[in-house]
Write a protein that holds these residues in place. Sequence first.
Motif, PDB file in Angstrom:
ATOM      1  N   UNK A  16      15.488 -28.421 -38.212  1.00 25.03           N
ATOM      2  CA  UNK A  16      14.577 -27.464 -39.644  1.00 25.03           C
ATOM      3  C   UNK A  16      13.391 -29.298 -39.619  1.00 25.03           C
ATOM      4  N   UNK A  17      11.820 -28.005 -39.765  1.00 24.19           N
ATOM      5  CA  UNK A  17      11.105 -28.938 -39.728  1.00 24.19           C
ATOM      6  C   UNK A  17      10.042 -28.201 -40.382  1.00 24.19           C
ATOM      7  N   UNK A  18       8.999 -28.598 -41.445  1.00 28.18           N
ATOM      8  CA  UNK A  18       8.080 -28.222 -41.981  1.00 28.18           C
ATOM      9  C   UNK A  18       6.986 -28.384 -40.828  1.00 28.18           C
ATOM     10  N   UNK A  19       6.232 -29.373 -40.725  1.00 29.69           N
ATOM     11  CA  UNK A  19       4.921 -30.080 -39.857  1.00 29.69           C
ATOM     12  C   UNK A  19       5.466 -30.505 -39.248  1.00 29.69           C
TER      13      UNK A  19
ATOM     14  N   UNK B 138       8.494 -21.176 -40.976  1.00 35.57           N
ATOM     15  CA  UNK B 138       9.251 -21.073 -42.342  1.00 35.57           C
ATOM     16  C   UNK B 138       8.649 -21.953 -43.197  1.00 35.57           C
ATOM     17  N   UNK B 139       8.059 -22.460 -43.077  1.00 33.54           N
ATOM     18  CA  UNK B 139       7.399 -23.567 -44.167  1.00 33.54           C
ATOM     19  C   UNK B 139       6.682 -23.556 -45.633  1.00 33.54           C
ATOM     20  N   UNK B 140       6.973 -23.421 -46.235  1.00 28.13           N
ATOM     21  CA  UNK B 140       6.155 -22.963 -47.647  1.00 28.13           C
ATOM     22  C   UNK B 140       4.124 -23.739 -47.183  1.00 28.13           C
ATOM     23  N   UNK B 141       3.781 -23.067 -48.612  1.00 27.43           N
ATOM     24  CA  UNK B 141       2.546 -23.504 -49.168  1.00 27.43           C
ATOM     25  C   UNK B 141       2.450 -25.057 -49.162  1.00 27.43           C
TER      26      UNK B 141
END
Length: 254
Positions: A65-68, A227-230
């Motif tokens: 699980x990573x956003x960036x 999968x990451x958001x704004x």
Amino acid sequence: IRFLLAMLFMIPQTYAGEIELYAAGSLREAMADISAAFNKQGGGSVKITFGPSGNLRKEIENGAKADVFASAAIEHTDALQQAGKLKSSAEFAHNALCLIARPDIKLEGDKLVDLMLDSHYRLGTSTPKSDPMGDYTWKLFDKSDSLRKGAAEKLKAKALQLTGQGGTPAPRRPAYVALFEEDKVDLFVAYCTTAVSTVKSLPKLSWVRFPDTINNRGTYGIGATKSAGKEADDFVNFVLGKTGQGILKQYGFN
């Protein structure tokens, strides 16, 4: 009810969760400051997992699980974008290689290869494949053949691969500082940003930049996951923007 719904839409939206940032260990201080500045200017909070870029890439490929992802080698973010894991892969910083030495060793730019080859000195490096700094060091060794024939093979055989082997928790003290304090190395090939921070902690040490003829200028890459958001996209843009770039320069990135 309609009135209440209308009022809800009028309330400014805030980000309730954390941005999960995976970042190269060489970005530890800079990314901590960038994350704090991002939050202060209205962005979300950022939870950072640091480690060797090659290892972090594998974790993302395996579903972590990573956003960036902020990598010390843009090849890793490029590969994840091509694999459909990242939305984009953008160049955001550069770092060159320097040699750190214990106090009694004299550093001269035109004699660094001979110094590293000297059997009297223990030469420390990071680990190639798992850490881009190790990869850049190996490329520097390869280029050293142009100055001393056979140097590359000897340096690779001699090098003590002491960092970049994994593990993400923040160390009690910087690894490079500990290596010199505990007398485990005499010389260490590191990013110039690492050299600056290490000598700041241990002023008696010295460092010098390798000549351009053999040096490697590492290119760092960043991107938000699919999968990451704004908010993750906003953070990437913040790193690429004036404030983020200014902080990176303060830590020796260019």
